[in-house]
Design an enzyme around this catalytic site. Structure first.
Site, PDB file in Angstrom:
ATOM      1  N   GLU A 143       0.797  -1.329   0.144  1.00 28.37           N
ATOM      2  CA  GLU A 143       0.020   0.170  -0.120  1.00 28.37           C
ATOM      3  C   GLU A 143       1.249   1.142  -0.007  1.00 28.37           C
ATOM      4  O   GLU A 143       1.545   1.590   0.903  1.00 28.37           O
ATOM      5  CB  GLU A 143      -1.245  -0.296   0.940  1.00 28.37           C
ATOM      6  CG  GLU A 143      -2.129   1.336   1.242  1.00 28.37           C
ATOM      7  CD  GLU A 143      -2.518   1.403   2.724  1.00 28.37           C
ATOM      8  OE1 GLU A 143      -3.586   1.973   2.880  1.00 28.37           O
ATOM      9  OE2 GLU A 143      -1.798   0.612   3.741  1.00 28.37           O
ATOM     10  N   ASP A 178      -5.635   2.842  -1.493  1.00 29.72           N
ATOM     11  CA  ASP A 178      -6.477   3.482  -0.432  1.00 29.72           C
ATOM     12  C   ASP A 178      -6.610   4.828  -1.041  1.00 29.72           C
ATOM     13  O   ASP A 178      -5.272   5.638  -1.373  1.00 29.72           O
ATOM     14  CB  ASP A 178      -5.204   3.996   0.616  1.00 29.72           C
ATOM     15  CG  ASP A 178      -5.853   4.563   2.183  1.00 29.72           C
ATOM     16  OD1 ASP A 178      -6.903   4.961   2.062  1.00 29.72           O
ATOM     17  OD2 ASP A 178      -6.093   3.826   3.239  1.00 29.72           O
ATOM     18  N   GLN A 206      -9.441   1.177  -0.026  1.00 34.28           N
ATOM     19  CA  GLN A 206      -9.250   1.783   1.438  1.00 34.28           C
ATOM     20  C   GLN A 206     -10.610   3.429   0.990  1.00 34.28           C
ATOM     21  O   GLN A 206      -9.832   3.562   0.182  1.00 34.28           O
ATOM     22  CB  GLN A 206      -8.823   1.704   2.481  1.00 34.28           C
ATOM     23  CG  GLN A 206      -8.331   0.374   2.805  1.00 34.28           C
ATOM     24  CD  GLN A 206      -6.883   0.185   3.543  1.00 34.28           C
ATOM     25  OE1 GLN A 206      -6.000   0.803   3.513  1.00 34.28           O
ATOM     26  NE2 GLN A 206      -7.705  -0.596   4.927  1.00 34.28           N
ATOM     27  N   GLU A 242     -11.812   2.540   6.028  1.00 34.44           N
ATOM     28  CA  GLU A 242     -10.250   2.684   7.130  1.00 34.44           C
ATOM     29  C   GLU A 242     -10.480   4.697   7.812  1.00 34.44           C
ATOM     30  O   GLU A 242      -9.594   5.329   7.294  1.00 34.44           O
ATOM     31  CB  GLU A 242      -8.614   2.373   6.244  1.00 34.44           C
ATOM     32  CG  GLU A 242      -7.995   2.305   7.447  1.00 34.44           C
ATOM     33  CD  GLU A 242      -6.769   2.045   7.378  1.00 34.44           C
ATOM     34  OE1 GLU A 242      -5.942   0.913   7.782  1.00 34.44           O
ATOM     35  OE2 GLU A 242      -6.196   2.566   5.795  1.00 34.44           O
TER      36      GLU A 242
END
Length: 261
Positions: A143, A178, A206, A242
Site C-alpha cells: 500500500e 487507499d 480503502q 479505514e
C-alpha cells in the site's frame, strides 16, 4: 453492488476490539478488516467473527516494533529473519480466520541506506512472502501511504507500487489502493482508478475523508462521484472503511446508507 468492510481498528472505538465484530454486523457490514489482530488468540477472533456472521477480508502482517516507530519491515535490509517470522504468524492467522488478504508494510526509510538497497530487499522479501502465501490461498498486498501520516514511509505513489508488483511478478501480489492516501499524495483519484483497476493489479480499496480521515462524506473528496466511478468500472472487490469517526461510529453512517442506495 459495492461491498464495504468496516475497519475495526479505527471504527467502533466505543467497544472493546472483540465486541466490534458484533457492532459492525449490527450496522449491516458483512465484511471487516483490521490492522493487527495479534493481541487476541486467533481462535477467539474466529469465534467472534463467526458469531457476528461477518468475514475477515484483510489485516496487516506484524509491522516490527511500533513503540520504536517501526511501520513494517519488508524493505529494511538486515531484518529478513524478523520479516519472515511475521509473515508466518500472519499466515497462521489468515488460515484460522479464512482471510484472503494480508497487507505487508514496507517500513520507514533508514537515513543511511540507499533506495537501491531498500528496493532489492523489498523485491526479495515480497517474492518470498508471496510464495509462502500462495500455498495458503492468500494474496499479499502493498500500500502506498502518505508521508504526513507516516513520515519517511518507503512507498508513497501508485505508479511505484504497480511497478514493484510487476517487477516481482507474483500472481498473488497486488496493490492496496487507499484513496485517502492517494488523494493526499497525488490527487486525480478518478483517473487513477480508471488507469489501475482494469489492470487487475488492485486487490483491495480503502476510503476515508480527506484531510481529517473522518467519514467519507466529510472533506474534499467527493465519494458519491467515486462510488459511481467504481460501479462504472465494475469493481467487485472489497472497500475498506479505514477512517476515524468524528463521533459515534453508528451515528456517522449516513454516507453508507446513501452509498448502498
Amino acid at each position: 453492488m459495492l461491498k464495504f468492510a468496516a475497519n475495526l481498528s479505527m471504527m467502533y472505538q466505543e467497544h472493546r476490539f472483540l465486541d466490534r465484530y458484533a457492532a459492525a454486523a449490527a450496522d449491516g457490514y458483512v465484511g471487516v478488516e483490521c490492522m493487527f489482530p495479534y493481541e487476541e488468540p486467533a481462535t477467539f477472533v474466529r469465534e467472534r467473527m463467526d458469531a457476528a456472521g461477518v468475514s475477515q477480508v484483510l489485516f496487516n502482517a506484524p509491522p516490527g516494533v511500533t513503540s520504536k516507530g517501526e511501520r513494517g519491515l519488508a524493505a529494511l535490509p538486515g531484518r529478513q529473519a524478523e520479516f519472515q517470522a511475521g509473515i508466518e504468524q500472519a499466515l497462521s492467522y489468515a488460515t484460522a480466520l479464512s482471510c484472503a488478504n494480508v497487507h505487508v508494510m514496507a517500513g520507514v526509510t533508514p537515513a543511511d541506506v540507499t533506495r537501491e538497497s531498500l528496493l532489492d530487499c523489498y523485491y526479495e522479501n515480497l517474492d518470498w512472502a508471496a510464495r509462502q502465501a500462495r500455498s495458503a490461498g492468500v494474496t499479499v498486498l502493498i500500500e502506498p501511504i502518505n508521508t504526513r501520516d507516516i513520515p519517511g514511509y518507503f512507498l508513497n505513489r501508485q505508479d511505484d507500487a504497480h511497478a514493484i508488483v510487476q517487477a516481482v511478478n507474483a500472481p498473488n501480489l497486488k496493490v492496496q489502493m487507499d484513496l485517502y492516501h492517494c488523494q493526499i499524495v497525488e490527487g486525480d483519484v478518478s483517473m487513477k482508478l480508471r488507469q489501475y483497476l482494469p489492470t487487475g493489479r488492485v486487490g483491495h480499496l480503502q476510503i476515508a475523508g480527506v484531510p481529517l480521515r473522518q467519514e467519507p462524506d466529510r472533506g474534499e473528496l467527493d465519494y458519491g462521484w467515486v462510488f459511481r466511478e467504481l460501479r462504472e468500472l465494475n469493481y467487485t472487490g472489497w472497500i475498506g472503511c479505514e477512517y476515524r469517526p468524528a463521533g459515534s461510529t453508528s451515528a456517522g453512517l449516513r454516507w453508507l446508507t446513501a452509498a448502498r442506495a
